[in-house]
Structure formats: C-alpha cells, structure tokens
Design an enzyme around this catalytic site. Structure first.
Site, PDB file in Angstrom:
ATOM      1  N   LYS A   1     -46.720 111.957 -52.449  1.00  0.00           N
ATOM      2  CA  LYS A   1     -47.219 111.909 -53.566  1.00  0.00           C
ATOM      3  C   LYS A   1     -46.609 113.232 -54.575  1.00  0.00           C
ATOM      4  O   LYS A   1     -46.257 114.124 -53.990  1.00  0.00           O
ATOM      5  CB  LYS A   1     -48.745 112.452 -53.351  1.00  0.00           C
ATOM      6  CG  LYS A   1     -49.690 111.385 -52.825  1.00  0.00           C
ATOM      7  CD  LYS A   1     -51.005 111.813 -52.817  1.00  0.00           C
ATOM      8  CE  LYS A   1     -52.150 110.719 -52.571  1.00  0.00           C
ATOM      9  NZ  LYS A   1     -53.707 111.136 -52.600  1.00  0.00           N
TER      10      LYS A   1
ATOM     11  N   GLY B   1     -53.330 108.047 -59.398  1.00  0.00           N
ATOM     12  CA  GLY B   1     -52.422 106.952 -58.875  1.00  0.00           C
ATOM     13  C   GLY B   1     -51.062 106.866 -59.280  1.00  0.00           C
ATOM     14  O   GLY B   1     -50.474 106.063 -59.021  1.00  0.00           O
TER      15      GLY B   1
ATOM     16  N   GLU C   1     -49.212 113.254 -47.424  1.00  0.00           N
ATOM     17  CA  GLU C   1     -50.543 113.031 -46.801  1.00  0.00           C
ATOM     18  C   GLU C   1     -50.642 111.874 -46.004  1.00  0.00           C
ATOM     19  O   GLU C   1     -50.234 110.716 -46.304  1.00  0.00           O
ATOM     20  CB  GLU C   1     -51.474 112.703 -48.317  1.00  0.00           C
ATOM     21  CG  GLU C   1     -52.204 113.688 -48.519  1.00  0.00           C
ATOM     22  CD  GLU C   1     -53.287 113.723 -49.835  1.00  0.00           C
ATOM     23  OE1 GLU C   1     -53.541 112.402 -50.137  1.00  0.00           O
ATOM     24  OE2 GLU C   1     -53.579 114.378 -50.251  1.00  0.00           O
ATOM     25  N   LYS C   2     -51.477 111.890 -44.903  1.00  0.00           N
ATOM     26  CA  LYS C   2     -51.926 110.649 -44.185  1.00  0.00           C
ATOM     27  C   LYS C   2     -52.425 109.723 -44.954  1.00  0.00           C
ATOM     28  O   LYS C   2     -53.103 109.814 -46.117  1.00  0.00           O
ATOM     29  CB  LYS C   2     -52.966 111.117 -43.289  1.00  0.00           C
ATOM     30  CG  LYS C   2     -53.516 110.041 -42.332  1.00  0.00           C
ATOM     31  CD  LYS C   2     -52.892 110.258 -40.993  1.00  0.00           C
ATOM     32  CE  LYS C   2     -52.966 108.927 -40.499  1.00  0.00           C
ATOM     33  NZ  LYS C   2     -51.734 108.595 -39.685  1.00  0.00           N
TER      34      LYS C   2
ATOM     35  N   GLU D   1     -62.484 114.796 -56.560  1.00  0.00           N
ATOM     36  CA  GLU D   1     -62.459 113.247 -56.041  1.00  0.00           C
ATOM     37  C   GLU D   1     -62.270 113.649 -54.546  1.00  0.00           C
ATOM     38  O   GLU D   1     -61.385 114.463 -54.050  1.00  0.00           O
ATOM     39  CB  GLU D   1     -61.344 112.683 -56.634  1.00  0.00           C
ATOM     40  CG  GLU D   1     -61.462 112.649 -58.178  1.00  0.00           C
ATOM     41  CD  GLU D   1     -60.251 111.588 -58.822  1.00  0.00           C
ATOM     42  OE1 GLU D   1     -60.480 111.225 -60.170  1.00  0.00           O
ATOM     43  OE2 GLU D   1     -59.334 111.171 -57.975  1.00  0.00           O
TER      44      GLU D   1
ATOM     45  N   GLU E   1     -58.169 115.202 -55.384  1.00  0.00           N
ATOM     46  CA  GLU E   1     -57.876 115.774 -56.778  1.00  0.00           C
ATOM     47  C   GLU E   1     -58.923 116.379 -57.507  1.00  0.00           C
ATOM     48  O   GLU E   1     -60.089 115.917 -57.268  1.00  0.00           O
ATOM     49  CB  GLU E   1     -57.229 114.699 -57.421  1.00  0.00           C
ATOM     50  CG  GLU E   1     -55.757 114.153 -57.069  1.00  0.00           C
ATOM     51  CD  GLU E   1     -55.429 112.967 -57.821  1.00  0.00           C
ATOM     52  OE1 GLU E   1     -55.798 112.720 -58.939  1.00  0.00           O
ATOM     53  OE2 GLU E   1     -54.634 112.209 -57.258  1.00  0.00           O
TER      54      GLU E   1
ATOM     55  N   ASN F   1     -60.664 116.673 -61.419  1.00  0.00           N
ATOM     56  CA  ASN F   1     -60.588 116.454 -62.881  1.00  0.00           C
ATOM     57  C   ASN F   1     -61.286 117.780 -63.661  1.00  0.00           C
ATOM     58  O   ASN F   1     -62.459 117.976 -63.127  1.00  0.00           O
ATOM     59  CB  ASN F   1     -61.087 115.044 -63.245  1.00  0.00           C
ATOM     60  CG  ASN F   1     -60.486 113.965 -62.727  1.00  0.00           C
ATOM     61  OD1 ASN F   1     -59.152 114.229 -62.260  1.00  0.00           O
ATOM     62  ND2 ASN F   1     -61.392 113.120 -61.837  1.00  0.00           N
TER      63      ASN F   1
ATOM     64  N   ARG G   1     -62.361 117.780 -66.680  1.00  0.00           N
ATOM     65  CA  ARG G   1     -62.765 117.171 -67.961  1.00  0.00           C
ATOM     66  C   ARG G   1     -64.104 116.503 -67.938  1.00  0.00           C
ATOM     67  O   ARG G   1     -64.490 116.261 -66.807  1.00  0.00           O
ATOM     68  CB  ARG G   1     -61.747 116.043 -68.656  1.00  0.00           C
ATOM     69  CG  ARG G   1     -61.596 114.966 -67.465  1.00  0.00           C
ATOM     70  CD  ARG G   1     -60.698 113.737 -67.997  1.00  0.00           C
ATOM     71  NE  ARG G   1     -60.925 112.831 -67.061  1.00  0.00           N
ATOM     72  CZ  ARG G   1     -60.223 112.445 -66.116  1.00  0.00           C
ATOM     73  NH1 ARG G   1     -59.281 113.362 -65.719  1.00  0.00           N
ATOM     74  NH2 ARG G   1     -60.252 111.324 -65.421  1.00  0.00           N
TER      75      ARG G   1
ATOM     76  N   VAL H   1     -65.503 109.469 -67.933  1.00  0.00           N
ATOM     77  CA  VAL H   1     -65.966 108.250 -68.496  1.00  0.00           C
ATOM     78  C   VAL H   1     -67.318 107.905 -67.779  1.00  0.00           C
ATOM     79  O   VAL H   1     -68.400 107.485 -68.689  1.00  0.00           O
ATOM     80  CB  VAL H   1     -65.142 107.147 -68.294  1.00  0.00           C
ATOM     81  CG1 VAL H   1     -65.693 105.723 -68.856  1.00  0.00           C
ATOM     82  CG2 VAL H   1     -63.729 107.263 -69.079  1.00  0.00           C
TER      83      VAL H   1
HETATM   84  C1  MV4 Z   1     -54.738 108.297 -51.494  1.00  0.00           C
HETATM   85  C2  MV4 Z   1     -55.116 106.995 -50.775  1.00  0.00           C
HETATM   86  C3  MV4 Z   1     -54.948 106.858 -49.501  1.00  0.00           C
HETATM   87  N1  MV4 Z   1     -54.665 107.684 -48.775  1.00  0.00           N
HETATM   88  N2  MV4 Z   1     -54.579 109.258 -50.574  1.00  0.00           N
HETATM   89  C4  MV4 Z   1     -54.976 106.614 -55.969  1.00  0.00           C
HETATM   90  C5  MV4 Z   1     -55.464 107.474 -57.240  1.00  0.00           C
HETATM   91  C6  MV4 Z   1     -55.281 108.931 -56.974  1.00  0.00           C
HETATM   92  N3  MV4 Z   1     -56.184 109.912 -57.350  1.00  0.00           N
HETATM   93  C7  MV4 Z   1     -55.302 108.979 -55.449  1.00  0.00           C
HETATM   94  N4  MV4 Z   1     -54.830 107.672 -54.941  1.00  0.00           N
HETATM   95  C8  MV4 Z   1     -55.043 107.324 -53.661  1.00  0.00           C
HETATM   96  N5  MV4 Z   1     -54.716 108.435 -52.885  1.00  0.00           N
HETATM   97  C9  MV4 Z   1     -54.443 108.879 -49.211  1.00  0.00           C
HETATM   98  N6  MV4 Z   1     -54.007 110.158 -48.610  1.00  0.00           N
HETATM   99  C10 MV4 Z   1     -55.457 105.867 -51.960  1.00  0.00           C
HETATM  100  C11 MV4 Z   1     -55.346 106.089 -53.022  1.00  0.00           C
HETATM  101  C12 MV4 Z   1     -55.754 105.115 -54.076  1.00  0.00           C
HETATM  102  C13 MV4 Z   1     -56.964 105.038 -54.668  1.00  0.00           C
HETATM  103  C14 MV4 Z   1     -57.810 106.183 -54.797  1.00  0.00           C
HETATM  104  C15 MV4 Z   1     -59.083 106.286 -55.418  1.00  0.00           C
HETATM  105  C16 MV4 Z   1     -59.294 104.902 -56.101  1.00  0.00           C
HETATM  106  C17 MV4 Z   1     -58.359 103.963 -56.203  1.00  0.00           C
HETATM  107  C18 MV4 Z   1     -57.378 104.013 -55.654  1.00  0.00           C
HETATM  108  C19 MV4 Z   1     -56.218 102.665 -55.517  1.00  0.00           C
HETATM  109  C20 MV4 Z   1     -55.245 102.886 -54.825  1.00  0.00           C
HETATM  110  C21 MV4 Z   1     -54.960 103.999 -53.996  1.00  0.00           C
END
Ligand code: MV4
Length: 446
Positions: free
Chosen positions: A158, A165, A200-201, A275, A287, A289, A291, A294
């Site tokens: 990442k 995303g 990240e795993k 999140e 993460e 946010n 702000r 929505v």
């Molecule tokens: C991840 C994950 C699986 N494993 N991290 C995508 C948005 C960003 N905020 C973080 N995301 C993800 N991180 C790990 N370690 C899968 C996603 C992810 C996702 C997360 C939240 C909502 C929708 C998503 C769609 C695809 C991937």
C-alpha cells in the site's frame, strides 16, 4: 461565536451544511462554479459568490478564489464538506492564516492521517488493533522481501499517499512480490508524489466497518457507533447501514469508548471516522478520515445527534453538548446512494430533471439538492441524492426502504434506483450476509 459560514462545496452536502447553519442562526455564503449558478444551495443561501468555471481545479479546488470569497463576504469560517479541499492540510492552514476558522480538525491531524503510514503508527501506539504488516515504510526491495516473509502471503503493498483504495497491489506469493512492490512504488510516485509504501496482510473477505467520533478542544471525545459500508463497487460505497449486524452492544460500547479515548489522547478536534476491516470476529484499523462523510446521516438517525451541528460548534471552540453516557442507539438505518449513473454500467448520466417526486412518511429522510427542472452537470461526482431510512429494526427498515424506493421519482437522468430496488430484495442483503466483494461478484453473475 461564528456568525457567517462559507460553504466550500456543492450538491447535497452544501445544502445539508446550509440547513445546519440555519438551525444555528448562522448566516450562509454559497460558492459555486458557473455550471452551478442555479443550484439549490445558491438559492437557499443568504449570499453567493461565483468562484470560477466548471472544472473543479478552477472553482471548488481554487483556494485563492474560495478564501477571497470568504474575505469579501465577511465570513468567519469555511466548511469544506467532503471531497474537494476537505482533507487538504495546506488549505486548512491557509484558512486559519487568513483569520478564518476551518470547520475541521487541526491541519497537523489532517496531514498525519493523510499519510497512511503515520496514521497506522499513531493508531497502533494508541493501543488500537491494526492489520498486521510491516509497521512502517519498507525502504528497499531487500527489506521489503524480508518483511513480506514475516507477514506471510497473500499481502498488500500500500502507498503512504494512497487511501480509499488507491495505490494498492496484491502479492499472492513470493514470486509475485517483487513486481507488486516495484509497481506500487512506481505508481505511487506518479500518483501521489510520494513513493513510500508499506505492507499489510491481505484480508480476503472482510467487511468494512467504520466508527464515527467527535471531539472538542477540551479533551471530550465521544463515539457514535459504527456503520457497515461493505456494499461498494470500485471503492465507491453504494449502500451503508448502521449499526452493523456483526457487532453486539457490549463490544460496540467497549471498542467505541477505546476509540474515543484514543482520539482525546491524540488531541483530535472535530468529527472523524476510523475505518476498520472486520474478519473472523476482529476489527483491524486501516485508515482515518478527517472529514464529515457522505454516510453520516445513518448515524444521525440511530443516535439523534445532528453531527454537522456538533461539528460546527466544536470548531467554534464550544464544549461538546453530548456525553458518552447520553448516547444510545435506536433501531436501524440504511442509506442508499442515488447516483446519476446507469445501474448496469455505472456510466455517469448528465441532464435535466424533468419530473421529481420525493418519498415521505415515517422513517424517511432524503438529503439532496434536486428540484424539478434542475440540471445535473457532467463535471462533478454523480451523487445526486441520498435516501435514508430508519425503523425499529433491520427488517422493518428494509420494508420501508422498498416502499420509499418505489415512491421516489427522478426522471431525466439514469440513476442507481433500479439497483437499490434489487438489493433491497436480494436474499444475501436481506440476511446481511455480505463482505466488501459482494457487489462486484453480484455484477459478475449478471
Ligand atoms: C485492505 C483490504 C484487504 N486487506 N487491506 C481499499 C480501500 C482502502 N480504504 C483500503 N482497502 C482495502 N484494504 C488489507 N490489509 C481490502 C481493501 C478493500 C476495500 C476495503 C474497504 C471497502 C472496500 C474495499 C474494496 C476493495 C478492497
């Protein structure tokens, strides 16, 4: 006390902020691009200023134009809404430099959480669970490979500058890792001007669960429970609910208080969302946010707290009017994002609304800036309305949602309404049996 707020946004959120200002007796200034001259918030605001041509860079992202508009109209504060300049630390800092209040957290906290590596380090130090990973930036291919071996596969590379995303690469095995690492680094440098990456795993089938918090500058912080935002497509949330069916009241209370206490310790001021990914009964921070989001209305519906009102009050230096013990969670709420998009292809649809009829009755709330004859310009995000439904429990909420979706008329552009009608009847949705991949899988079977 703030007397006048400039709303540096457009569409439904500009109207939502304007409504909170009116309820507080605060004067409002709308800003708009030439494409939005006839927008609802321009009509409802006490004053309005045109800040530039349609292109966001030249209007809603035009910092000098927005700050000038605030100075000229004698506004005391700027509310950035979401998107646009809402998480721009430089903007927040500049607003304050001009003697204006920024309705949001301190610039330092925006910058801290904007850097996903720093955010994760901070949250880990505060004692909250995060996704297992490299615990910081991986600075060479060699070190990255060793960290990867410890974390195990599959994993994600990442970008520190990413989020939402953007800037992620999966590596399912050691052989895939080198390329994932190099690609992530190269793309991050171009996209964010920052090639720092972390590992990240990879969680295969998580739910997306986020906690709403609000804090004042006197160290008071509360949580307003969680939202389940797993129903998304290409990182665009489509349907959100509160509470999540996977958390029980005891867990919510304990975990939520831990989060609120952490935010207080951090000296965070304002509204924020942490999140998490949920898998096998555990939450892992990913993460934060900084702000208003929505989907904040579903939290408002189950708590009775006007989050934007509280956001304005804490920005103004007032004490939080609510304590944790006063907050209770009542019933269930669902938000459907009504985007002006084709519900099969998700291709945005611009045009003029030729017929508009809003649903109503018990438990129904519509946040939008739509009116009969209004124009949907092609230059901006396609979110045009949010249908928010509240009821005593989830099944009653779904029944009301089905009723409201069939009452709602938006003619003149394509919308996601047909998709929501399908989802409200889908067996997995009815059973709340979904993860973040549900919607994309559903589309693959069509
Ligand atoms: C991840 C994950 C699986 N494993 N991290 C995508 C948005 C960003 N905020 C973080 N995301 C993800 N991180 C790990 N370690 C899968 C996603 C992810 C996702 C997360 C939240 C909502 C929708 C998503 C769609 C695809 C991937």
């Amino acid at each position: 006390m703030i007397k006048k707020i400039l709303i540096a946004n457009r569409g439904e959120i500009a109207v939502r902020i304007l409504r909170a200002c009116k309820d507080l007796g605060i004067q409002t200034v709308a800003v708009h691009s030439t494409a939005d001259a006839e927008a609802m918030c321009v009509r409802l605001a006490d004053e309005s200023v045109c800040i530039g041509p349609p292109a966001p860079r030249e209007s809603y992202l035009n910092i000098p134009a927005i700050i000038s508009a605030a100075c000229i109209t004698g506004a005391d504060a700027i509310h950035p809404g979401f998107g646009f300049l809402s998480e721009n630390a430089t903007f927040a800092h500049m607003v304050e430099e001009h003697g204006l209040m920024f309705v949001g957290p301190k610039a330092d906290h925006i910058a801290m959480m904007g850097d996903k590596i720093m955010a994760k380090k901070t949250i880990t130090k505060l004692g909250l669970p995060t996704v297992p990973g490299s615990g910081g930036a991986v600075t060479s291919a060699d070190k990255a490979l060793r960290a990867a071996a410890e974390i195990g596969y599959p994993l994600l590379v990442k970008a520190a500058g990413g989020g939402g995303g953007r800037g992620m690469k999966v590596a399912r095995s050691k052989t895939e890792f080198a390329e994932a690492y190099e690609t992530a680094k190269r793309e991050a440098a171009i996209a964010f001007g920052n090639d720092r990456v972390y590992l990240e795993k990879y969680l295969e089938k998580p739910r997306h669960i986020e906690f709403q918090i609000i804090a004042d500058k006197y160290g008071n912080a509360v949580h307003l429970g969680e939202r389940d935002c797993s129903l998304q497509r290409r990182n665009q949330k489509i349907w959100e609910e509160a509470p999540s069916v996977v958390l029980n009241p005891e867990f919510r209370d304990e975990f939520g208080r831990k989060i609120a206490q952490s935010m207080s310790q951090l000296g965070y001021v304002g509204v924020g969302t942490l999140e998490f990914l949920y898998e096998d009964g555990q939450l892992f921070f990913i993460e934060m946010n900084t702000r208003i989001q929505v989907e904040h209305p579903i939290t408002e519906m189950i708590t009775g707290v006007d989050i934007i009102r509280e956001q304005i009050l804490v920005a103004d230096g007032q004490k939080l009017s609510i304590r944790q013990d006063d907050i209770s969670f009542r019933g269930h709420a669902i938000e459907c994002r009504i985007n002006a998009e084709n519900y099969k292809t998700f291709i945005p649809s611009a045009g003029t609304i030729s017929n508009y009829h809003c649903p109503g009755g018990p438990g129904i709330r519509v946040d939008s800036a739509l009116y009969d004859g209004c124009k949907i310009p092609p230059y901006y995000d396609s979110l045009i309305a949010k249908l928010i439904v509240h009821a005593n429990d989830r099944q009653q909420c779904l029944a009301r949602l089905r009723r409201a979706l069939r009452e709602y008329v938006i003619d003149g552009v394509d919308t996601l309404m047909p998709l929501h009608i399908e989802l409200a009847d889908n067996i997995n949705v009815v059973n709340a049996d979904f993860d973040i991949h549900f919607l994309e899988k559903l589309y693959n079977t069509l």
